[in-house]
Design an enzyme around this catalytic site. Structure first.
Site, short mmCIF file in Angstrom:
data_model
loop_
_atom_site.label_atom_id
_atom_site.label_comp_id
_atom_site.label_asym_id
_atom_site.label_seq_id
_atom_site.Cartn_x
_atom_site.Cartn_y
_atom_site.Cartn_z
N ASP A 27 34.49 35.55 36.16
CA ASP A 27 34.81 36.53 37.19
C ASP A 27 34.14 36.14 38.51
O ASP A 27 33.89 34.96 38.75
CB ASP A 27 34.36 37.92 36.70
CG ASP A 27 35.28 39.03 37.19
OD1 ASP A 27 35.38 39.18 38.42
OD2 ASP A 27 35.88 39.74 36.37
N HIS B 268 33.87 42.96 41.83
CA HIS B 268 34.79 42.90 40.69
C HIS B 268 34.06 42.45 39.42
O HIS B 268 34.20 43.06 38.35
CB HIS B 268 35.93 41.95 41.05
CG HIS B 268 37.06 41.90 40.08
ND1 HIS B 268 37.05 41.10 38.96
CD2 HIS B 268 38.26 42.54 40.07
CE1 HIS B 268 38.20 41.25 38.32
NE2 HIS B 268 38.95 42.11 38.96
N SER C 97 42.57 44.37 35.34
CA SER C 97 41.22 43.81 35.38
C SER C 97 40.20 44.73 34.74
O SER C 97 39.23 44.29 34.14
CB SER C 97 40.77 43.60 36.83
OG SER C 97 41.20 42.37 37.32
#
Ligand SMILES: *[C@@H]1O[C@H](CO)[C@@H](O)[C@H](O)[C@H]1NC(C)=O
Ligand SMILES: *[C@@H]1O[C@H](CO)[C@@H](O)[C@H](O)[C@H]1NC(C)=O
Ligand SMILES: *[C@@H]1O[C@H](CO)[C@@H](O)[C@H](O)[C@H]1NC(C)=O
Ligand SMILES: *[C@@H]1O[C@H](CO)[C@@H](O)[C@H](O)[C@H]1NC(C)=O
Ligand SMILES: *[C@@H]1O[C@H](CO)[C@@H](O)[C@H](O)[C@H]1NC(C)=O
Ligand SMILES: *[C@@H]1O[C@H](CO)[C@@H](O)[C@H](O)[C@H]1NC(C)=O
Ligand SMILES: *[C@@H]1O[C@H](CO)[C@@H](O)[C@H](O)[C@H]1NC(C)=O
Ligand SMILES: *[C@@H]1O[C@H](CO)[C@@H](O)[C@H](O)[C@H]1NC(C)=O
Length: 751
Positions: free
Chosen positions: A152, A217, A543
Site C-alpha cells: 500500500d 490509505h 480498498s
C-alpha cells in the site's frame, strides 16, 4: 534498508557460462540493427527467468548475463537494470527498448517479458455489524504469530492503532527487516517489518523515500486488517467507537509500493511479493487495481500464484468501477476478490431552505452554521460572465464572480471533487453539490457543503427560481441508520473478464464510510486550504473492503494454521451471509457469495480444497497456451498431457458459474467437486435452489463422513435454456448437517 539495490557481484562472470555463447550469438545478430536501437524509446520491463532462484548470488549474475546479452556489455546491463529479484522470484526489471524486450523474450532461459504498468489504489463499527464482537473467541497465541502484509502507501507508525501493547517479539519464522528510514520512528512488536519499493528513477515528488504514509490509505487499510484496539475513535464525534482490526493481535508487515501522484508500478509490486514471500508473511492484502484480466501477464496475479504455492493467501480489492458490468479486477482463481458493501449507518445533513422546507444531503460536513440562513445562488447565476455560464454550472475554478459568491451558499453540479474549496476560496459560505453518483458513500468536505441527488436538486433549484431572495443553511452531519447490507454502487461488477467459468467477485465486506487510522501528515481532504486533521477518518472503496477479508483470513488461519489458501478461501466463501437480489439486481456479480461472516468462517464444516495442479488444469482448460504458463510454474506446461480437470470449470472452486451459449437450445455444465470434512463425523444432505428455467441436480444427495479430513466427491449438473442477453439467474447448492451450512452460489448468465 533501501530496496533491493543492485549489488556488485562477488566474482566475475564465469567464462564458460553458456550465456557467453548466447551473448556472442546475439551480439552478432544485433550489430546490424545497432544504429536503429540508439534512438529507440526505452521503457521499464520485467523479465521472468524462473519461479525459484537456485542460489541468490548466482541468480543476480545470471540476470546480469542475460541482460548483457542484449545490451552489449556488462556495464550497460548494470546501468539499465533497476531490480534484481532474487528472494522468491528469479526475475529482473530493466529499462529496455521494444526490440531488446523482444530479443529477451526469445531467449531460452527467459520465461516471460512484460512491460511495467502503473496501478491505481482502490480508494468501527463494521466488525460488530459483521458479528465479530470485541468479545469474540480468539486463539491469541497463534494469532500473535500471524503476519499480514499490506502492499500500500506505507504506514503511520505513531498511530495508536499500531501500538504493540500486549505483544511479544516477532514470531521466530519472521525474516523481514525494518529500517532505519527517513522520518520513520521505527518498528515495534506490532509493525514488525517495513520496506519501500521505488526504483523508476528513485524520485518521489510529493512523497518521501520511506515506508512513511503521506497519503493515509495504507494506514487506513492496515488498521482495518490488524489494527490494535483504540477506544473512542471517531471523526468529529461521528462513528465514535472502538476502532480495531479483525485480528488485533496479528503482526503487520508494511511494503510501500504506491506513491502519491504516481500510483503503484508492476516492478515495485513484484519486488514486494519477492520480499514478502521470503520474509514469512501469512496473508497479503492488496487494495490496488489489477487491470490485466490475463492471469499470466498481470504482476498481482503472478505474484499471488507464487505466494499461494508457499501457503500464503492473497486478498485483493475488486475495483471501484461499478456499476458498469464486467469491471471486476484481480480475478485470478488463487486470489480472494473482495467487493464492497454498505453497513447499517450513513452520514447525512439537513439543508433547511428559506421557505422552511427541509431536504437531505449526504457527506461529512463538520461545520455548525453561525447564522440561521444564508443567501443562496446557483453557479450559473454567479458566473463571472456569460461565456463562463457552462463552467459556472459546475463551479469550476475561475468561472464564478467572487462578488456574487461572497457570503452566500452556491448550488453547483458535480464536476470535479473539491468544489467547496473553489467556493470557499472566493469568499463563499458553502456549497450544495448535485450528483447522480457516489451517493452511498459520504465525502468529507473542507468547508460547509453537502451532496444531493437530482430529485432534491430539482426541489432546490425550483425554490431558487421561485423565491424573491432565496436562502438556505446546511447543518452539521449526523449519523443515520439504514438497511444493510447492500452492494456499493461503485463496487466493480462481474462477469469476470478473465474467465466465463469463474464467478468473481468472491465475497463482500464493508467498504462504505469505514472509520480507521489516518495520518496527521495530510489534511482530511488533501485539498488546498483544508485545515482539518484527524488520527482517524472515514473512507470508502473496495480498498476498505479488502483488508476486512485479509483480517478475517488471518483470524481463520489463527484457528487453522495448517490450512491451504484454498481451504481458507473456501471457508470464507461458503459461510458468507447471503445478500439480497431484490436490492442488487446484478446479484452475485455485485456481491459474490455474500457478506463475509468472520465467526462462521472459523467453523465451515466442509471445505473445497485445491492444489497448484488444479489451477494449471483450469488455465489449460481456459485455452491458455501451455508455453505462457511457464511464468507461473517455472517451465513450459504441456497442456495436452495434463489430465483434464474436474469438469466444466476444472477447478474445485466453492462457487459455480455457467455461461449460456447463444447458439444452443440448452447449455449444460457438469461441475465435479470434492469436499473435505473439517468438522466432526457427520451426514450432510444437499438442498438445491434452482431459478426458474434452470434445472440443477446433485449426485449423491447425501455425503457421509465417518471421520475428520475425509473427502467426498459429488457432481452437480446445471442445465439452462437459452435466455436473453445479460440475464443473470442465481441458484445455490447447500450442504446441511445438523451443525453446519455450507453454501455455494450457482450463477447462470448469458453474456
Ligand atoms: C522529514 O524530516 C525533516 C527533518 O525533520 C522535515 O524537515 C521534513 O518535513 C520531514 N518530512 C516529512 C514528509 O515528514
Ligand atoms: C465516544 O463514546 C464514548 C463512550 O461511549 C464517550 O465516553 C465519548 O465521550 C464519545 N466521544 C465523542 C467524541 O462523542
Ligand atoms: C428542519 O431541520 C432543522 C434542523 O434539524 C430543525 O430545527 C427544523 O425544525 C426542521 N424543520 C422542519 C420543518 O422539519
Ligand atoms: C433522492 O433522495 C431522496 C431522499 O433521500 C429520496 O427520497 C429520493 O428517492 C432520491 N431520488 C433519487 C432519484 O434517487
Ligand atoms: C503457443 O505459443 C507458441 C509461441 O507463441 C507457439 O509457437 C505455439 O504454436 C503455441 N501453441 C499453441 C497450441 O497454440
Ligand atoms: C504433449 O503431450 C502429448 C500427450 O501426452 C504428447 O503427445 C505430445 O508430444 C507432448 N508435446 C510436447 C511438446 O511435449
Ligand atoms: C428441466 O426439467 C424439466 C422436467 O424434467 C424439463 O421439462 C425441462 O425441459 C428441463 N429444462 C432444462 C433447461 O433442462
Ligand atoms: C438427511 O437425509 C436423510 C435421508 O433422507 C434423513 O434421514 C436425515 O434426517 C437427513 N439429515 C438432515 C440433517 O437433514
Amino acid at each position: 534498508m533501501p530496496p533491493q539495490k543492485i549489488m556488485t557481484p562477488k566474482k566475475l562472470n564465469s567464462f564458460f557460462s553458456p550465456y557467453w555463447v548466447l551473448l556472442v550469438l546475439i551480439l552478432l545478430c544485433r550489430s546490424t540493427s545497432y544504429a536503429v536501437n540508439e534512438d529507440e524509446q526505452k521503457d521499464f520491463y520485467i523479465v521472468f527467468l524462473g519461479a525459484y532462484p537456485v542460489k541468490r548470488e548466482e541468480a543476480f549474475e545470471t540476470h546480469l548475463n542475460v541482460l548483457s546479452a542484449v545490451k552489449g556489455s556488462n556495464l550497460e546491463a548494470r546501468e539499465s537494470m533497476v531490480y534484481s529479484y532474487t528472494k522468491s522470484f528469479n526475475a529482473f526489471a530493466a529499462k529496455l527498448s521494444k526490440q531488446e524486450a523482444n530479443m529477451l523474450s526469445d531467449m531460452n532461459e527467459v520465461l516471460a517479458v512484460f512491460p511495467n504498468r502503473y496501478h491505481k489504489l482502490h480508494t468501527t463499527r463494521s466488525w460488530d455489524f459483521l458479528g465479530l464482537p470485541l468479545t469474540a473467541k480468539r486463539k491469541l497465541t497463534v494469532e500473535r504469530d500471524i503476519v499480514v502484509a499490506l502492499f500500500d502507501t506505507g504506514i503511520t507508525p505513531e498511530s495508536p492503532s499500531f501500538k504493540d501493547t500486549g505483544l511479544g517479539p516477532p514470531p521466530e519464522k519472521w525474516k523481514g527487516t525494518c529500517g532505519p528510514f527517513a522520518n520513520f520512528s521505527g518498528c515495534n512488536n506490532k509493525i514488525i517489518g517495513a520496506k519501500y519499493f521505488k526504483l523508476d528513477g528513485g524520485m518521489a515528488p510529493g512523497d518521501i523515500l520511506s515506508p512513511l504514509d503521506l497519503d493515509g490509505h495504507g494506514s487506513h487499510t492496515a488498521s482495518t486488517a490488524v489494527g490494535n484496539l483504540v477506544p473512542n475513535a471517531n471523526l468529529f464525534g461521528l462513528a465514535n467507537g472502538t476502532a480495531r482490526g479483525a485480528a488485533p493481535s496479528a503482526r503487520l508487515a508494511v511494503y510501500k509500493v504506491c506513491w502519491v501522484n504516481q500510483g503503484c508500478s508492476d516492478m515495485d509490486l513484484v519486488a514486494a511479493f519477492d520480499a514478502a514471500i521470503h520474509d514469512g508473511v501469512d496473508v497479503i492484502s492488496i487494495s490496488i487495481g489489477g487491470g490485466n484480466p490475463n492471469y499470466v501477464s498481470d504482476s498481482i496475479s503472478i505474484g499471488a500464484f507464487l505466494a499461494m504455492r508457499k501457503g500464503i493467501i492473497t486478498v485483493a480489492s475488486a475495483g471501484n468501477d461499478g456499476p458498469s458490468m464486467a469491471s471486476v479486477v484481480n480475478t485470478a482463481p488463487w486470489i480472494i476478490t473482495v467487493a464492497a458493501s454498505g453497513i447499517d449507518r450513513s452520514f447525512k445533513n439537513t439543508i433547511e431552505l428559506g421557505n422552511g422546507k427541509n431536504v437531505s444531503g449526504v457527506g461529512i460536513n463538520a461545520f455548525n452554521p453561525k447564522q440561521k440562513q444564508y443567501p443562496l445562488v446557483t453557479g450559473v447565476d454567479a458566473a463571472r460572465n456569460s461565456e463562463n455560464k457552462e463552467n459556472a454550472r459546475f463551479c469550476f475554478q475561475d468561472s464564478l464572480d467572487p462578488n456574487k459568491v461572497k457570503g452566500r451558499l452556491v448550488y453547483c453540479k458535480l464536476g470535479t471533487w473539491g468544489t467547496e474549496a473553489v467556493v470557499k476560496g472566493i469568499g463563499g459560505i458553502g456549497t450544495i453539490v448535485e450528483s447522480e453518483q457516489y451517493l452511498d458513500a459520504a465525502q468529507i468536505f473542507m468547508a460547509p457543503a453537502t451532496i444531493v441527488n437530482f430529485t432534491i436538486g430539482d426541489t432546490i433549484t425550483n425554490y431558487i427560481k421561485s423565491a424573491r431572495s432565496p436562502s438556505a443553511v446546511i447543518y452539521k452531519s449526523r449519523e443515520v441508520k439504514r438497511e444493510a447490507p447492500f452492494a456499493a454502487s461503485f463496487t466493480s461488477r462481474g462477469p469476470n473478464p478473465g474467465s466465463q467459468r469463474l464467478l468473481k467477485p468472491d465475497i463482500s465486506a464493508p467498504g462504505i464510510d469505514i472509520l480507521a487510522s489516518y495520518t496527521l501528515r495530510k489534511s482530511l481532504t488533501g485539498l488546498k486550504g483544508d485545515t482539518q486533521f484527524s488520527q482517524f477518518t472515514l473512507m470508502s472503496g473496495t480498498s476498505m473492503a479488502c483488508p476486512h477479508v485479509s483480517g478475517v483470513a488471518a483470524y481463520v488461519k489463527s484457528f487453522h494454521p495448517d490450512w491451504t489458501p484454498a481451504a481458507i478461501k473456501s471457508a470464507i466463501i461458503t459461510t458468507a451471509k447471503p445478500m439480497s437480489r431484490r436490492i442488487n439486481s446484478e446479484g452475485e456479480f455485485a456481491f459474490g457469495a455474500g457478506q463475509v461472516n468472520p465467526t462462521r468462517a472459523v467453523n465451515p464444516g466442509l471445505v473445497y480444497d485445491m492444489d497448484d495442479l488444479a489451477y494449471i488444469q483450469f488455465l489449460c482448460h481456459e485455452g491458455y497456451n501451455g508455453s505462457t504458463l511457464k511464468v507461473l510454474v517455472g517451465k513450459p506446461v504441456n497442456c495436452s498431457s495434463i489430465v483434464p480437470g474436474l469438469g466444466y470449470d476444472a477447478l474445485n472452486y466453492p462457487t459455480m458459474q455457467l455461461c449460456v451459449k447463444s447458439n444452443k437450445e440448452i447449455t449444460a455444465g457438469v461441475f465435479r467437486r470434492r469436499v473435505t470434512n473439517v468438522g466432526p463425523p457427520a451426514i450432510y444432505n444437499a438442498t438445491i435452489r434452482a431459478p426458474t428455467g434452470v434445472n440443477i441436480t446433485v449426485k449423491p444427495t447425501s455425503l457421509v463422513f465417518s471421520r475428520t479430513l475425509q473427502k467426498r466427491s459429488f457432481k452437480v449438473v446445471v442445465r439452462a435454456k437459452s435466455m436473453p442477453s445479460m440475464q443473470i439467474l442465481s441458484g445455490s447448492l447447500i450442504w446441511k448437517s445438523p451443525r453446519y451450512i455450507v453454501r455455494s452460489p450457482i450463477l447462470v448468465y448469458k453474456p
